[in-house]
Write an enzyme that holds these catalytic residues in place. Structure first.
Site, PDB file in Angstrom:
ATOM      1  N   ASP A 146      17.142   1.817  35.404  1.00  0.00           N
ATOM      2  CA  ASP A 146      16.804   0.395  35.386  1.00  0.00           C
ATOM      3  C   ASP A 146      18.078  -0.375  35.730  1.00  0.00           C
ATOM      4  O   ASP A 146      18.996  -0.458  34.919  1.00  0.00           O
ATOM      5  CB  ASP A 146      16.292   0.009  33.986  1.00  0.00           C
ATOM      6  CG  ASP A 146      15.971  -1.483  33.868  1.00  0.00           C
ATOM      7  OD1 ASP A 146      16.191  -2.231  34.842  1.00  0.00           O
ATOM      8  OD2 ASP A 146      15.491  -1.888  32.791  1.00  0.00           O
ATOM      9  N   LYS A 179      17.472 -11.376  38.356  1.00  0.00           N
ATOM     10  CA  LYS A 179      18.855 -11.461  37.890  1.00  0.00           C
ATOM     11  C   LYS A 179      19.811 -11.495  39.080  1.00  0.00           C
ATOM     12  O   LYS A 179      20.475 -12.492  39.307  1.00  0.00           O
ATOM     13  CB  LYS A 179      19.199 -10.267  36.975  1.00  0.00           C
ATOM     14  CG  LYS A 179      18.789 -10.416  35.524  1.00  0.00           C
ATOM     15  CD  LYS A 179      17.344 -10.187  35.251  1.00  0.00           C
ATOM     16  CE  LYS A 179      16.969 -10.359  33.799  1.00  0.00           C
ATOM     17  NZ  LYS A 179      16.173  -9.263  33.282  1.00  0.00           N
ATOM     18  N   TRP A 198      16.921  -3.270  26.288  1.00  0.00           N
ATOM     19  CA  TRP A 198      16.042  -2.948  27.419  1.00  0.00           C
ATOM     20  C   TRP A 198      15.723  -1.469  27.475  1.00  0.00           C
ATOM     21  O   TRP A 198      14.596  -1.073  27.788  1.00  0.00           O
ATOM     22  CB  TRP A 198      16.632  -3.465  28.731  1.00  0.00           C
ATOM     23  CG  TRP A 198      16.507  -4.954  28.793  1.00  0.00           C
ATOM     24  CD1 TRP A 198      17.523  -5.852  28.811  1.00  0.00           C
ATOM     25  CD2 TRP A 198      15.285  -5.724  28.784  1.00  0.00           C
ATOM     26  NE1 TRP A 198      17.016  -7.131  28.825  1.00  0.00           N
ATOM     27  CE2 TRP A 198      15.661  -7.088  28.809  1.00  0.00           C
ATOM     28  CE3 TRP A 198      13.928  -5.398  28.759  1.00  0.00           C
ATOM     29  CZ2 TRP A 198      14.718  -8.130  28.809  1.00  0.00           C
ATOM     30  CZ3 TRP A 198      12.993  -6.433  28.755  1.00  0.00           C
ATOM     31  CH2 TRP A 198      13.391  -7.768  28.786  1.00  0.00           C
TER      32      TRP A 198
HETATM   33  C1  LIG Z   1      15.269  -8.665  32.468  1.00  0.00           C
HETATM   34  C2  LIG Z   1      15.263  -7.184  32.306  1.00  0.00           C
HETATM   35  C3  LIG Z   1      14.080  -6.452  32.193  1.00  0.00           C
HETATM   36  C4  LIG Z   1      12.722  -7.104  32.166  1.00  0.00           C
HETATM   37  O1  LIG Z   1      12.418  -7.549  33.432  1.00  0.00           O
HETATM   38  P1  LIG Z   1      10.972  -8.186  33.769  1.00  0.00           P
HETATM   39  O2  LIG Z   1      11.073  -8.341  35.248  1.00  0.00           O
HETATM   40  O3  LIG Z   1      10.880  -9.457  33.008  1.00  0.00           O
HETATM   41  O4  LIG Z   1       9.928  -7.216  33.361  1.00  0.00           O
HETATM   42  C5  LIG Z   1      14.171  -5.073  32.092  1.00  0.00           C
HETATM   43  N1  LIG Z   1      15.355  -4.444  32.107  1.00  0.00           N
HETATM   44  C6  LIG Z   1      16.527  -5.123  32.208  1.00  0.00           C
HETATM   45  C7  LIG Z   1      17.812  -4.368  32.208  1.00  0.00           C
HETATM   46  C8  LIG Z   1      16.511  -6.512  32.307  1.00  0.00           C
HETATM   47  O5  LIG Z   1      17.661  -7.181  32.411  1.00  0.00           O
END
Ligand SMILES: *Cc1c(COP(=O)(O)O)cnc(C)c1O
Length: 372
Positions: free
Chosen positions: A184, A208, A114
């Site tokens: 993030d 998540k 990511w």
């Molecule tokens: C799932 C995830 C993403 C992508 O998320 P989207 O909402 O599908 O764009 C980005 N960073 C992390 C750490 C993730 O777990």
């Protein structure tokens, strides 16, 4: 006597043990409440999905969700909370467009899948300096912060607090000095208490550890909102969205409502201190089972292991398909590892009860007894 997997499942109205990485489990009580009030929400004779986001009923939901989140995370007053769309990937672009200002570069930490995606996207908008990189160890750990090559004139320092696929989680908050720290937190937000004041910006896709897909949370320090570039699409402009209470365009009302129910569930469950304790116990048990077996393996340095996403492999990879098939028969779902990693992955977010982790561990023991 310990309840069997089937005893635990029986309480769940035919639902399964959900270890999905995302979209992921939502608290059972929250789903029950959403179901009970779906057809006639707040005596409106309509569902929450079918009414105006500007009506007083929804405006109250939106306000309470923000207040509950502020209480849970102890978000200081000089931060705005935005409920946006476009996912975490949308923020990979929105962040450079909003925070670049007069800077020409930003620092990024590469901790895996990511982080790398954020780096690729960020590079469209400014010069990206990768100041720390875990690829040399296959992302089993990260360099000590004293070895990072940070730049004082960076627009911001971006890192990924938890790598959902690799199963690596930062055990500390990096010190970015005067450079705004951007994180993030898609897969570990709300999993433990956090000092928000150390960050310039925090963002997370909801699917998540918050609620349904379609909602993206952004928590941004107010003084960073005057750097937005003129080309930034209006829906991603933090200052504009903040001035419109995240309703410049129609927000994802159902996801926002459901996230609000999750925030209330977190509060009534004891808040983030209690979540941290439970999450720590769940992870310790599961890693304990993996490390203690000689049959299961996890490649990440114990100091860097994720409490949310636990990838593991079998010493006999030829048994992977059997493990998945038999676990599914017992009610365990979505344990197949990400295709980039293979093997298995158990995602054990806030909404995954400790009992479900216990049941998985029992299954793993039994599987090893038969095939080990
Ligand atoms: C799932 C995830 C993403 C992508 O998320 P989207 O909402 O599908 O764009 C980005 N960073 C992390 C750490 C993730 O777990």
């Amino acid at each position: 006597m310990k309840p069997s997997a089937n005893d635990v499942l029986a309480q769940l109205e035919n639902r399964v043990f959900n270890f999905s990485a995302g979209p992921a489990a939502i608290p059972f009580e929250v789903l029950q409440q959403a179901r009970d009030e779906l057809m006639n929400w707040q005596d409106l004779g309509a569902s929450v999905m079918e009414v105006s986001h500007r009506g007083k009923e929804f405006v109250r939901v939106a306000y309470e969700a923000e207040q509950d989140l502020r209480d849970l995370m102890k978000i200081p007053n000089n931060y705005k909370v935005l409920f946006l769309q476009g996912g975490a990937r949308g923020q990979f672009s929105a962040i450079p467009m909003n925070l670049k200002g007069s800077h020409t570069s930003a620092d990024y930490v590469n901790s895996g899948h990511w982080a790398d995606s954020a780096i690729q996207e960020g590079g469209k908008y400014l010069n990206v300096n990768v100041v720390a990189d875990g690829s040399a160890t296959g992302f089993a750990s990260m360099p000590q912060q004293s070895q990072w090559q940070s730049n004082e004139d960076a627009a911001y320092l971006h890192y990924t607090t938890n790598e959902t696929i690799g199963g690596l989680e930062f055990p500390f908050i990096p010190d970015a000095g005067d450079v705004p720290l951007v994180a993030d937190m898609s897969s570990n937000i709300l999993s433990r208490p956090l000092d928000v004041s150390k960050f310039g910006l925090i963002y997370a896709g909801a699917q998540k550890n918050i609620g349904p897909a379609g909602l993206t949370l952004v928590i941004v320090r107010e003084d960073l909102m005057d750097r937005v570039s003129p080309q930034c699409p209006a829906i991603f402009d933090y200052r504009l969205q903040a001035s419109k209470e995240s309703m410049y365009n129609t927000p994802p009302t159902f996801a926002w409502y459901l996230a609000g129910l999750v925030f209330k569930w977190l509060k009534s469950s004891g808040g983030l201190e209690v979540m941290e304790e439970t999450n720590r116990r769940k992870a310790e048990k599961l890693y304990g089972q993996i490390d203690g077996s000689g049959f299961y393996q996890n490649p990440v340095d114990p100091k860097w292991r994720s409490r949310m996403n636990v990838p593991f492999t079998l010493v006999k990879p030829e048994l992977d398909a059997t493990f998945i098939a038999e676990s599914e028969q017992e009610g365990f779902r979505y344990l197949k590892g990400h295709k980039a990693v293979g093997g298995m992955r158990a995602s054990i977010y806030n909404a995954v009860p400790e009992q479900h982790v216990d049941a998985l561990i029992e299954f793993m023991k039994e599987f090893e007894r038969r095939y080990g």
